[in-house]
Design a protein around this motif. Sequence first.
Motif, PDB file in Angstrom:
ATOM      1  N   GLN A  71      -9.554 -11.206  -0.258  1.00 11.72           N
ATOM      2  CA  GLN A  71      -8.566  -9.826  -0.679  1.00 11.72           C
ATOM      3  C   GLN A  71      -7.152  -9.680   0.224  1.00 11.72           C
ATOM      4  OE1 GLN A  71      -8.912  -4.868  -0.047  1.00 11.72           O
ATOM      5  NE2 GLN A  71      -9.005  -5.687  -1.738  1.00 11.72           N
ATOM      6  N   THR A  72      -5.851 -10.301  -0.156  1.00  8.86           N
ATOM      7  CA  THR A  72      -4.968 -10.893   0.052  1.00  8.86           C
ATOM      8  C   THR A  72      -3.886  -9.805   0.008  1.00  8.86           C
ATOM      9  OG1 THR A  72      -5.632 -12.902   0.214  1.00  8.86           O
ATOM     10  CG2 THR A  72      -3.003 -12.204   0.733  1.00  8.86           C
ATOM     11  N   THR A  73      -3.080  -9.032   1.057  1.00  2.00           N
ATOM     12  CA  THR A  73      -1.893  -8.067   0.954  1.00  2.00           C
ATOM     13  C   THR A  73      -0.752  -8.481   0.593  1.00  2.00           C
ATOM     14  OG1 THR A  73      -3.817  -6.077   1.643  1.00  2.00           O
ATOM     15  CG2 THR A  73      -1.521  -5.857   0.980  1.00  2.00           C
ATOM     16  N   LEU A  74      -0.225  -9.304  -0.319  1.00  2.00           N
ATOM     17  CA  LEU A  74       1.273  -9.768  -0.041  1.00  2.00           C
ATOM     18  C   LEU A  74       2.330  -8.940   0.913  1.00  2.00           C
ATOM     19  CD1 LEU A  74       1.235 -11.507  -3.993  1.00  2.00           C
ATOM     20  CD2 LEU A  74       0.046 -12.577  -1.724  1.00  2.00           C
ATOM     21  N   PRO A  75       3.238  -9.730   1.308  1.00  2.00           N
ATOM     22  CA  PRO A  75       4.370  -8.625   1.434  1.00  2.00           C
ATOM     23  C   PRO A  75       4.651  -8.101   1.047  1.00  2.00           C
ATOM     24  CG  PRO A  75       4.674 -11.291   1.978  1.00  2.00           C
ATOM     25  CD  PRO A  75       3.126 -11.225   1.136  1.00  2.00           C
ATOM     26  N   SER A  76       4.825  -7.512  -0.243  1.00  2.00           N
ATOM     27  CA  SER A  76       5.067  -7.217  -1.925  1.00  2.00           C
ATOM     28  C   SER A  76       4.768  -5.403  -1.392  1.00  2.00           C
ATOM     29  CB  SER A  76       5.333  -7.479  -2.826  1.00  2.00           C
ATOM     30  OG  SER A  76       4.270  -7.809  -3.383  1.00  2.00           O
ATOM     31  N   GLY A  77       2.990  -5.612  -1.152  1.00  2.00           N
ATOM     32  CA  GLY A  77       2.606  -4.528  -0.765  1.00  2.00           C
ATOM     33  C   GLY A  77       0.742  -4.836  -2.175  1.00  2.00           C
ATOM     34  N   THR A  78       1.230  -5.510  -2.747  1.00  2.00           N
ATOM     35  CA  THR A  78       0.130  -6.096  -4.258  1.00  2.00           C
ATOM     36  C   THR A  78      -0.913  -7.253  -3.624  1.00  2.00           C
ATOM     37  OG1 THR A  78       2.766  -6.575  -5.905  1.00  2.00           O
ATOM     38  CG2 THR A  78       0.275  -7.744  -5.835  1.00  2.00           C
ATOM     39  N   VAL A  79      -2.287  -6.376  -3.716  1.00  2.00           N
ATOM     40  CA  VAL A  79      -3.428  -6.883  -3.730  1.00  2.00           C
ATOM     41  C   VAL A  79      -3.855  -8.070  -4.256  1.00  2.00           C
ATOM     42  CG1 VAL A  79      -5.866  -6.601  -2.722  1.00  2.00           C
ATOM     43  CG2 VAL A  79      -4.015  -5.146  -1.972  1.00  2.00           C
ATOM     44  N   VAL A  80      -4.011  -8.957  -4.320  1.00  2.00           N
ATOM     45  CA  VAL A  80      -4.651  -9.967  -4.394  1.00  2.00           C
ATOM     46  C   VAL A  80      -6.153 -10.688  -3.984  1.00  2.00           C
ATOM     47  CG1 VAL A  80      -4.847 -12.741  -5.817  1.00  2.00           C
ATOM     48  CG2 VAL A  80      -2.753 -11.740  -5.275  1.00  2.00           C
ATOM     49  N   ASN A  81      -7.430 -10.129  -4.764  1.00  2.00           N
ATOM     50  CA  ASN A  81      -8.349 -10.816  -4.826  1.00  2.00           C
ATOM     51  C   ASN A  81      -9.180 -12.156  -5.706  1.00  2.00           C
ATOM     52  OD1 ASN A  81      -9.266  -8.140  -4.028  1.00  2.00           O
ATOM     53  ND2 ASN A  81      -9.357  -7.498  -6.111  1.00  2.00           N
TER      54      ASN A  81
END
Length: 170
Positions: A71-81
């Motif tokens: 799980q990654t939280t991008l600098p924009s706040g979007t969470v990518v699994n």
Amino acid sequence: MMTSKFGIAVVAAASFVAAAPAYAALGSAPTYPVTASSTSAGAASPGGAAVARFAANASANAATPAYTVSQTTLPSGTVVNEYVTAGNTVFALSWQGPTMPPLKTLLATYFPTYVQALTDAHNTQGGGYGAAVVRQTGLVVETGGHMGSFVGRAYLPQALPQGLSADDIK
């Protein structure tokens, strides 16, 4: 010459994601590498994204998970699994957040297929607004939402581990 809103959106999306760092993605190694120091929630990864790795067990043997979820939280706040097999191959992705993630980076070699399928659907079904859905034998991508709240998922149906269904990709 009149340009459609769809064409502008595809070109804008492609140019926006072109600046994103590219490692690998769907069908290959994880996009956002997880290191020993970034295995807990909130740890920083290259590019300033927070990464967490969770083991998910789709098999009866708890010692060897069939896949993990990075799980990654991008600098924009979007969470990518990123759903990753034990062999370190991404077979599925999901996202949720205020902006679209860099689909060109995340879909990698599948991005042209995705764009072509959207273009074909637009040309045969006409314009329109709403979710963008591509369902092919080798690729499924579902995106939706509105400004400030985007969700989606992408997966390779043939690569889903045994016991995992598409409904499990969230």
